[in-house]
Design a protein around this motif. Structure first.
Motif, short mmCIF file in Angstrom:
data_model
loop_
_atom_site.label_atom_id
_atom_site.label_comp_id
_atom_site.label_asym_id
_atom_site.label_seq_id
_atom_site.Cartn_x
_atom_site.Cartn_y
_atom_site.Cartn_z
N GLU A 1 0.83 -1.20 0.00
CA GLU A 1 0.00 0.00 0.00
C GLU A 1 0.87 1.25 0.00
O GLU A 1 0.61 2.21 -0.74
CB GLU A 1 -0.92 -0.01 1.21
CG GLU A 1 -1.86 1.19 1.27
CD GLU A 1 -2.76 1.18 2.49
OE1 GLU A 1 -3.95 1.45 2.34
OE2 GLU A 1 -2.25 0.91 3.60
N GLN B 1 1.08 4.16 -2.84
CA GLN B 1 0.80 5.56 -2.50
C GLN B 1 1.96 6.47 -2.89
O GLN B 1 1.74 7.56 -3.42
CB GLN B 1 0.52 5.70 -1.01
CG GLN B 1 -0.81 5.12 -0.54
CD GLN B 1 -0.95 5.16 0.97
OE1 GLN B 1 0.01 5.32 1.71
NE2 GLN B 1 -2.18 5.02 1.44
N ALA C 1 -7.93 -9.83 -1.35
CA ALA C 1 -8.93 -8.79 -1.16
C ALA C 1 -9.60 -8.91 0.20
O ALA C 1 -9.82 -7.90 0.90
CB ALA C 1 -9.98 -8.86 -2.28
N CYS D 1 -7.11 -7.80 2.86
CA CYS D 1 -6.96 -6.33 2.82
C CYS D 1 -8.15 -5.65 3.48
O CYS D 1 -7.99 -4.65 4.20
CB CYS D 1 -6.80 -5.85 1.38
SG CYS D 1 -5.19 -6.23 0.66
N ASN D 2 -9.35 -6.16 3.24
CA ASN D 2 -10.54 -5.58 3.86
C ASN D 2 -10.48 -5.69 5.37
O ASN D 2 -10.82 -4.75 6.09
CB ASN D 2 -11.80 -6.27 3.33
CG ASN D 2 -12.19 -5.78 1.95
OD1 ASN D 2 -11.84 -4.67 1.56
ND2 ASN D 2 -12.90 -6.61 1.20
N LYS E 1 -5.93 -0.52 1.23
CA LYS E 1 -6.39 -0.30 -0.14
C LYS E 1 -5.26 -0.60 -1.11
O LYS E 1 -4.20 0.02 -1.03
CB LYS E 1 -6.86 1.15 -0.32
CG LYS E 1 -8.21 1.44 0.29
CD LYS E 1 -8.70 2.81 -0.15
CE LYS E 1 -10.12 3.06 0.33
NZ LYS E 1 -10.63 4.36 -0.13
N ASP F 1 -5.81 -0.59 -4.61
CA ASP F 1 -6.43 -0.33 -5.91
C ASP F 1 -5.37 -0.25 -7.01
O ASP F 1 -4.41 0.51 -6.91
CB ASP F 1 -7.22 0.98 -5.87
CG ASP F 1 -8.36 0.94 -4.85
OD1 ASP F 1 -8.76 -0.18 -4.50
OD2 ASP F 1 -8.82 2.01 -4.42
N GLY F 2 -5.57 -1.05 -8.04
CA GLY F 2 -4.67 -0.99 -9.19
C GLY F 2 -3.49 -1.93 -9.13
O GLY F 2 -2.76 -2.07 -10.11
#
Length: 699
Positions: free
Chosen positions: A398, A402, A418, A421-422, A427, A429-430
């Motif tokens: 992550e 970022q 996923a 991560c939740n 996050k 994403d990508g």
């Protein structure tokens, strides 16, 4: 005229001055050895912004040294006509910091109801008296770009009326498109930076909400409080109706006697088909019965905050809606979001060239990390991380996303990653996720591995078994060009990482030996220790190769190599098999690479301490100033680096492997998230270097 201080200030409430100060403080620490933080006027003596800075940057200043006067005291002095005394004391405190530190970052008072009773701009006056470069911060939220640009003009005009030329202006939380982050904006020679509004950065966490409502944690008082509270939601329905309305990041507010909602909420965390809530807040001071608490405590790894508050349900919900987002030292996700904004939207070179340059050539751990990130960003590399089952890897991934340091690839089942991560509130994403068991590359990897190893007795069945292991799959990705490098070892042994690399990637041309180094980051310098992880009993020839490889690694990372070949004797003072081996290795290394500065044998104290060096080897170019330390065997090296790390508090990054044809690096199984991030950045830089060498050879 260049400045060695900055004065950050905002005329508006909630402009995000702390985020700007944090970003600038990070930048300053990457350039200067000693940086002070000073708030001349604070609301309370234990100012939260000062506490944040003190914790994040491990500042040596006390809170008393970081703050001037409380706002109440300022108002009292002004009402008594003692403005001169106010300025005199603040200037004296500021000047004392200038004498003690290389740079001083000042954060002015943010506008509040109390501060509005002062009928002049105290920040501008203080900036003028401090003779500090002035940096206004504007709140661009809910404004058009034209409105913000008018505010900038007004800010510059007000500063000009006071005889101050702003150093730079930050328009923070902009919700309009920022067309080109690479373009340098200036108005009247002042740098203008537009930073976009990020919802996650402006969403409160459970910690802010918990503290604002004076909550009390139940069951697990060590539970992380960094989850974002997307919505405070009152649960007043039956369980079946309530669960159908829950959304990701909801803070469930429910009376403490609603055990049906409570148990359903906890159970929902273990369902892959329901959203993940951020926490559960029990109202009215009601705590579930012992039997219910025993039931809940039986859930292994329960990491959702269970909070009790004294207020009733609807007052609690109203107050929860009013909580504002803050920065906390222990919330790395938000802190890296701020730094990612600076990485993308702040032209650091333009800022730095207007500041006084550091007097001494020092390298702090933060400077070294900054240089790693900046170098890695020059040409983004694809790095595969095969241990996506480890939360440290996910958290590091992550951060890497970022900060835009590399393009990471994770190996594992996408739905499993996923879900994990939740649960962790991460996050990704990508990010590219590859299921190595179902990958379309699997057949190619099996055949290629078989061809590489069939002369060693490899069969297709053995190749198939090997490629089913994530380490071999990831290594084949690097070998065949699907990734530029690999980092592993958080959950696997060094052998699991190194063996596939030796079998598949092999050593680089002209190199016979794979070895390792640690980057030892001390307060003001970075040294290299090798080999502390791979070769147990190197002979003289192998030791010479370790020395040469380590010197080249030092050069690749901006460290001038002065190589000390260590032993229990210095110069010609001692003899014996071990010291003779080191003496021979030093001679061989000098013959092979006369361009390198190498000395050996040297004792550790003579290699690192200038005073000892003057006594034991006064005419040496290495003694007392060594930057690369080569240990005679693994036992000595491994014990020494760990002893030095623990005794001095140095940060040890590694082991970093050297000598491979493509970069593969090993992690310690006790590694931290920062260790993973730094090792990935180092791997990316190695990949850049190897690609440059290959292009040079081809041309």
């Amino acid at each position: 005229m260049k400045s060695n201080s900055l004065f950050i200030a905002s005329r508006e409430r909630h402009a995000g001055s702390l985020a700007i100060s944090f970003g600038l403080m990070t930048l300053l620490h990457q350039q200067f050895e000693k940086v002070a933080f000073f708030c001349p006027v604070v609301e309370t003596s234990k100012d939260p912004d000062c506490l944040f800075m003190q914790s994040v940057f491990d500042l040596p200043q006390s809170i008393h040294e970081m703050t001037g006067f409380t706002l109440d005291k300022v108002i009292s002095l002004l009402s008594e006509g003692r403005k001169h005394e106010l300025y005199e004391q603040l200037i004296a405190q500021y000047q004392e910091l200038l004498q003690q530190y290389d740079f001083v970052l000042v954060q002015g008072m943010e506008l509040s109801r109390s501060a509005s009773t002062i009928d002049f701009d105290l920040n501008l006056n203080l900036a003028k008296h401090f003779d500090a470069a002035f940096v206004p911060v504007l709140n661009a939220k809910d404004k058009t770009q034209d409105d913000v640009n008018k505010d900038i003009e007004m800010e510059l005009h007000s500063a000009n009326d006071e005889g101050i030329k702003p150093f730079a202006v930050f328009a923070n939380q902009a919700q309009f498109p920022i067309d080109d982050s690479t373009q340098i904006h200036t108005v009247k020679d002042s740098l203008i930076f537009y930073l976009p509004y990020l919802p996650d950065l402006n969403t409160p966490t459970v910690k802010e909400t918990y503290e604002a409502l004076s909550g009390r944690l139940l069951l697990n008082d060590q539970v992380p409080l960094t989850r974002l509270v997307k919505r405070p939601v009152v649960a007043a329905m039956t369980t079946e109706n309530y669960l159908g309305r829950v959304q990701e990041g909801d803070l469930i507010i429910v009376p403490g006697d609603r055990t049906d909602i409570l148990t359903a909420s906890v159970m929902s965390l273990y369902s892959r088909h329901l959203p993940n809530i951020s926490g559960i807040m029990l109202t009215g001071g009601l705590v579930p019965s012992p039997i219910i608490m025993a039931l809940l405590s039986g859930y292994q790894g329960l990491e959702i905050p269970l909070i009790s508050v004294m207020t009733d349900t609807y007052p609690t919900a109203m107050k929860a809606h009013e909580v504002r987002a803050q920065l906390f030292s222990d919330n790395e996700q938000k802190n890296h979001l701020v730094l990612s904004l600076f990485d993308q939207y702040v032209h650091k070179e333009c800022l730095l060239e207007k500041l006084v340059q550091p007097k001494a050539e020092v390298t702090t751990p933060m400077m070294f990390e900054y240089r790693l990130f900046e170098k890695a960003k020059q040409s983004l590399q694809t790095i595969v991380l095969p241990e996506a089952n480890d939360e440290r890897i996910l958290k590091a991934c992550e951060i890497l996303l970022q900060r835009k340091v590399v393009r990471p690839i994770l190996l594992g089942k996408p739905e499993e990653i996923a879900y994990r991560c939740n649960l962790l509130g991460i996050k990704l994403d990508g990010v590219e996720i590859i299921d190595h068991e179902e990958s379309e590359w699997k057949a190619e990897f099996i055949q290629s591995f078989y061809e590489l190893r069939k002369h060693k007795g490899m069969t297709l069945d053995l190749a198939r078994d090997s490629i089913s292991h994530v380490s071999y799959f990831a290594t084949m990705m690097v070998h065949l060009g699907y990734a530029d490098g690999m980092v592993s070892g958080a959950t696997h042994t060094t052998a699991d990482t190194v063996r596939p690399a030796l079998q598949v990637i092999k050593t680089s041309p002209g190199t016979k030996l794979v070895s390792s180094v640690f980057f030892m980051c001390f307060d003001t310098r970075v040294l290299i220790y090798g080999d502390c992880a791979v070769n147990q009993h190197p002979d003289a020839e192998q030791l010479s190769e370790i020395a040469i490889s380590s010197a080249d690694t030092a050069m690749h990372f901006g460290i001038q190599p002065k190589v000390a070949m260590l032993s229990y004797s210095t110069g010609d003072s001692g003899h014996g098999d071990e010291v003779d081996k080191v003496r021979q290795a030093a001679q061989m290394a000098k013959q092979r690479r006369p361009d390198l500065t190498i000395e050996g044998p040297l004792q550790y104290d003579a290699a690192i301490d200038a005073e000892v060096a003057r006594q034991k080897m006064p005419n040496s170019d290495v003694a007392g100033q060594a930057t690369v330390f080569i240990f005679p065997d693994l036992n000595t090296g491994n014990n020494t680096y760990k002893a030095v790390q623990r005794a001095s508090g140095a940060i040890a990054i590694g082991p970093v492997l050297q000598g491979l044809n493509k970069p593969v690096n090993d992690l310690s199984r006790g590694c931290t998230v920062d260790d993973v991030v730094n090792t990935v950045a180092i791997t990316a830089i190695q990949a850049q270097q190897m690609q440059a060498q290959q292009q040079e050879s081809a041309s």
